[in-house]
Design a protein around this motif. Structure first.
Motif, mmCIF file in Angstrom:
data_model
loop_
_atom_site.group_PDB
_atom_site.id
_atom_site.type_symbol
_atom_site.label_atom_id
_atom_site.label_comp_id
_atom_site.label_asym_id
_atom_site.label_seq_id
_atom_site.Cartn_x
_atom_site.Cartn_y
_atom_site.Cartn_z
ATOM 1 N N GLN B 96 0.891 -1.171 0.000
ATOM 2 C CA GLN B 96 0.000 0.000 0.000
ATOM 3 C C GLN B 96 0.926 1.218 0.000
ATOM 4 O O GLN B 96 1.420 1.582 -1.046
ATOM 5 N N CYS B 97 1.211 1.807 1.182
ATOM 6 C CA CYS B 97 2.171 2.920 1.116
ATOM 7 C C CYS B 97 3.562 2.395 0.783
ATOM 8 O O CYS B 97 4.381 3.083 0.209
ATOM 9 N N GLY B 98 3.835 1.167 1.175
ATOM 10 C CA GLY B 98 5.090 0.523 0.807
ATOM 11 C C GLY B 98 6.222 0.696 1.805
ATOM 12 O O GLY B 98 7.259 0.048 1.683
ATOM 13 N N TYR B 99 6.018 1.530 2.809
ATOM 14 C CA TYR B 99 7.132 1.882 3.685
ATOM 15 C C TYR B 99 7.645 0.702 4.506
ATOM 16 O O TYR B 99 8.843 0.568 4.720
ATOM 17 N N CYS B 100 6.748 -0.163 4.930
ATOM 18 C CA CYS B 100 7.174 -1.298 5.768
ATOM 19 C C CYS B 100 7.697 -2.458 4.947
ATOM 20 O O CYS B 100 8.212 -3.427 5.492
ATOM 21 N N GLN B 101 7.504 -2.391 3.628
ATOM 22 C CA GLN B 101 7.630 -3.612 2.829
ATOM 23 C C GLN B 101 9.048 -4.154 2.698
ATOM 24 O O GLN B 101 9.245 -5.365 2.600
ATOM 25 N N ILE B 131 5.292 -4.716 11.765
ATOM 26 C CA ILE B 131 4.061 -3.930 11.706
ATOM 27 C C ILE B 131 3.857 -3.385 10.295
ATOM 28 O O ILE B 131 4.802 -2.926 9.658
ATOM 29 N N CYS B 132 2.620 -3.468 9.810
ATOM 30 C CA CYS B 132 2.232 -2.757 8.592
ATOM 31 C C CYS B 132 1.085 -1.848 8.981
ATOM 32 O O CYS B 132 -0.025 -2.310 9.230
ATOM 33 N N ARG B 133 1.351 -0.578 9.049
ATOM 34 C CA ARG B 133 0.325 0.369 9.493
ATOM 35 C C ARG B 133 -0.829 0.456 8.498
ATOM 36 O O ARG B 133 -1.961 0.789 8.860
HETATM 37 S S1 FES Z 1 2.338 -0.805 3.291
HETATM 38 FE FE1 FES Z 1 2.184 1.010 4.483
HETATM 39 S S2 FES Z 1 3.040 0.374 6.362
HETATM 40 FE FE2 FES Z 1 2.934 -1.454 5.239
#
Ligand code: FES
Ligand code: FES
Lengths: 712, 151
Positions: B96-101, B131-133
């Protein structure tokens, strides 16, 4: 109206000209073996021809579509271009998507309120269709045939009679000079080939290989890093600040105080974080210093004695309650919570003599630019803003406090600076989802029909904590909705599905309680109320009864509502941000404790653009709504939040998530938004299912702290 | 400050930093490898996960002076971004946002290296730490399962 600007055509721009204000990521670190990060820059393709604000076509056939709105995981960077490509009859494989920088030529570069797709839907379609007309016109002229005999398909203009065809790339130059059509016919939705299908995120490859996409990854030659010590408690201010020790630490370039903040500026993240700990700052009281215990007391006092603002009044509530056969009354409460986007706040600013460069993650870049302009007294047209990808937003990045901070620090230290927030800064820094308590009262007649309804919200910095025109307004003859507002130094802000993210839980849990007291099935009870709103409305109806009925019926059907003996089901339906979502939650009792197993969701968001993206929004929204209702809270002691990182503050994790089945109503109306609407109904569906399983109502979030989750 | 020698993604590197600098900031600030993410700094979320000798570790609390094994980051997981886990992430359309990926992928890749065909429970237990927010957990789980069929 669509503006087509052919004079600004960028042709034959060489890659070497990238440095002009682009998202330039350059590294010159000693011993660095890092690959130069990829740079995405509009107009970097040979022979690129500008058609309009959204669209370039290069002579090699590459179609570049610009996505103006900030991308934070709502998948706009994929779904916007899909709409343009659909009308253009583009070959999706040849489409390249570029994040556009902040530019006045776009009219709403905002991500918030689930509004991007509904707002831009027609604009995007026209952008694609206009270019298609011009390409067809160019092809027809080349062949000397009437344009009406030609059509477009898969990025080719085709003349069926002669069998001639030309690719968009070959026609681009010529087509861009054709007159811009005033009116274009848009495609019939039955002919859609891209819209409504599942198109994978255009950024997947960059994300899965760790490319520098986010604000925190932004680098610039000579850039310094800054961390800021803000007051740790709301309602306090700096009394004295001794910065000498911090300033003397290795790697520290400057330490500056501004307003109630002290910024530590240096060469690397770790060095500034260490030096921040060496600051010696004392604080003194500067307003009311509050704790959660005070708020509990406030809720109780203000509920009865507060000055309430009437939000909606229909009929005669007092008479209805006097004549009631039965009165049901309940109070629901939700705590403050933090947004916690995975990427903490950060922004880059370089304030120069008479211009400013900004770069980073923002949901409202235009607002951020205006605020920086005001702060520094530099006109907006001297301020550039590059949008990076946002590592989540959830409403936090609608505020731009962290952008003006970066500009302020850069102007003080006269250097390019990236201000970074730690998770602790983020969680203690305010802008929270407000804490609210609601009181509901329902008057029923002897048949169980709701003849009177009262709702009062008491919110801390919540503004109007009700949504007075939402269901059941219009379905109850005598109704009073009001709110009491309390102002606190603890700052709040919009949090994904503002207000409705907790109001929906309270309303839907209460209706369930009322249906139960009336001895009615909760789904049928809602349908009966909607029928009453249709045939004999009380006051204005500001929701679409048929759309609400549609999702209620679809969710009930898909979940097998009431047809699964031994399965504890809870129901909820909500209208927010123009869309409708109904949910059925299923709960089992395992080892004496309720376990949330599954959620069925039926959504009516109008035309689905991208099926895989839409499913993500629904599933993510449900996980978000479930997780925060279940586990999350911020409590306060002497003005400071008691949780400041993911240790004490609980976010939902993999083993806790329910299974989800997501369905969409296909009713042919234009898209109405989906970034938020799936979240509000979840808390209520979960609470109602837990009631079915345990006989206990959940009146307070987070649920996990309530008795039903404690072992006997 | 002191000089530290590291092997990162198969390359010898030298950095001049304080001994207590977490590996995360050495990667991001000194080596320009920003694929490894910061999100909590207290080993609670997994965004900063890298491999030390093929084992998943959280780089945000690991001082560079304690790094004695070769480091692999998301940038070095595969030559062309075609590790089975990376491919599965695209196929299932996880981000999704990709930050945790990046952290999720590194955690999953280490699990499958050690155990190419884990049970559903082992996958959930391992991924529970990340965690994936955005709440992309269903697809993360599906993608790990898919990748395990291709190991
Ligand atoms: S995709 Fe947004 S925090 Fe995991
Ligand atoms: S940043 Fe290392 S675990 Fe969260």
């Amino acid at each position: 109206m669509l503006t087509i600007n052919n004079s600004s055509r960028r042709k034959f721009i060489k890659l070497s000209s990238l440095s002009a204000g682009g998202l330039m990521l350059s590294f010159k670190w000693s011993g660095a073996g890092a690959k130069t990060p990829e740079v995405f820059k509009p107009g970097a393709i040979e022979g690129d021809v500008v058609f309009n604000n959204y669209l370039n076509i290069a002579t090699d056939g590459t179609i570049t579509i610009f996505s103006p709105n900030p991308e934070l995981g709502q998948n706009i960077k994929t779904s916007f271009p899909m709409v343009v490509a659909e009308e253009l009859e583009a070959d999706w494989k040849k489409v390249k998507v570029v994040q556009a920088a902040l530019d006045n030529k776009f009219d709403r570069q905002v991500t918030g309120g689930s509004g991007a797709v509904p707002h831009s839907w027609m604009l995007l379609r026209k952008a694609g269709a206009t270019a298609k007309y011009m390409l067809i016109a160019a092809g027809a002229r080349r062949w000397g045939v009437p344009a009406a005999e030609c059509h477009a398909a898969d990025a080719f203009v085709v003349h069926k009679a002669s069998g001639k065809k030309l690719g968009y790339g070959e026609l681009a130059e010529e087509a861009s000079k054709m007159p811009v059509p005033e009116n274009v016919t848009l495609k019939d939705r039955k002919d859609f080939k891209i819209i409504g299908t599942a198109v994978r995120n255009v950024e997947n490859k960059n994300i899965t290989t760790g490319k520098p996409l986010f604000g925190l990854d932004f680098q610039r030659e000579g850039m310094l890093i800054a961390t800021i010590q803000r007051p740790p408690a709301f309602g306090t201010k700096i009394k004295s600040a001794d910065i000498a020790a911090a300033k003397a630490m290795p790697g520290i370039v400057n330490v500056v105080q501004f307003k109630n903040n002290v910024a530590v500026v240096g060469k690397s993240t770790w060095q500034v974080l260490k030096a921040k700990k060496a600051l010696k700052i004392t604080y003194e009281k500067d307003g009311s210093v509050e704790s959660t215990a005070d708020h509990e007391q406030l809720f109780t006092t203000l509920m009865d004695s507060g000055k309430a603002t009437v939000r909606r009044k229909d009929g005669n509530v007092d008479a209805a309650f006097k004549n009631a056969a039965k009165i049901i009354k309940a109070e629901y409460e939700c705590p403050f919570i933090a947004h916690n986007p995975m990427e903490p706040m950060n922004f880059f600013a370089h304030v120069k003599e008479d211009s400013v460069e900004l770069a980073g993650p923002s949901q409202t870049p235009a607002g951020a630019r205006a605020a920086v302009s005001k702060l520094l007294n530099i006109p907006e047209n001297k301020i550039s803003l590059e949008l990076t990808r946002l590592g989540g937003g959830f409403g936090r990045r609608l505020k731009f406090d962290y952008v003006t901070e970066a500009a302020e620090v850069s102007s003080l230290v006269k250097a390019p600076v990236k201000v970074i927030w730690t998770r602790e800064d983020d969680m203690m820094g305010g802008s929270y989802r407000p804490a609210v308590r609601y009181r509901f009262e329902a008057a029923l007649d002897a048949s169980g029909t709701m003849i009177g309804y009262k709702l009062r919200g008491v919110g801390i910095n919540a503004g109007n904590s009700t949504r007075e025109d939402n269901f059941p307004s219009g379905a109850v003859d005598n109704l009073l909705i009001d709110s009491v507002e309390y102002e606190s130094p603890i700052t709040t802000g919009p949090w994904r599905a503002p207000i409705t993210n907790f109001l929906a839980y309270a309303e839907q849990a209460f209706i369930d309680e009322v249906a139960h007291a009336a001895g009615k099935d909760p789904v049928q009870y809602r349908l009966d109320m909607l029928q009453k709103a249709r045939t004999n409305p009380a006051g204005a109806i500001k929701y679409d009864i048929a759309r609400m009925e549609g999702v209620i019926k679809l969710a009930a059907e898909k979940a097998g509502w009431g047809k699964k003996p031994g399965v504890h089901q809870g129901f909820s339906v909500y209208f927010s941000h123009r869309s409708y979502v109904a949910q059925v939650c299923e709960v089992a009792v395992e080892k004496g404790l309720p376990v949330v197993k599954k959620v069925f969701a039926a959504s009516d968001c109008g035309q689905v653009i991208n099926l895989t993206g839409a499913q993500q929004q629904v599933m993510g929204g449900i996980v978000d709504g479930f997780g925060h209702a279940m586990y999350s809270k911020l409590s306060f002691k002497d003005g400071a939040s008691e949780q400041n990182n993911f240790g004490a503050y609980r976010l939902v994790r993999m083993k806790e998530i329910p299974e989800i089945e997501a369905y969409f109503v296909d009713n042919g109306i234009d898209p109405t938004g989906l970034g938020e609407p799936a979240l509000p109904p979840t808390g209520g569906a979960v609470a109602n299912a837990i009631f079915k399983a345990t006989g206990k109502r959940l009146y307070k979030q987070p649920f996990i702290e309530q008795d039903v989750f404690k072992k006997a | 400050m002191a000089i530290f020698k590291l092997t990162v993604n198969g390359k010898e590197q030298q950095v001049d930093v304080d001994a207590d600098t977490p590996l995360l900031w050495v990667l991001r600030d000194s080596l320009g490898l920003t694929g490894t993410k910061y999100a909590c700094g207290i080993a609670q979320c997994g965004a900063c996960t890298v491999h030390l000798n093929d084992v998943a570790v959280r780089s945000c609390m690991l001082p560079v002076s304690a790094v004695k094994a070769p480091v692999t980051t998301i940038e070095g997981l595969s030559e062309n971004g075609d590790h089975p886990v990376q491919l599965a992430w695209d196929e299932v359309d996880v981000p999704q946002c990709g930050y945790c990926q990046a952290g999720q992928i590194m955690t999953a890749a280490a699990l499958l290296k050690k155990k190419p065909h884990p049970s559903a429970e082992e996958i959930a237990n391992t991924m529970h730490g990340n965690i994936c927010r955005c709440g992309a957990y269903h697809r993360i789980r599906e993608a790990v399962t898919l990748a395990s069929t291709k190991m």
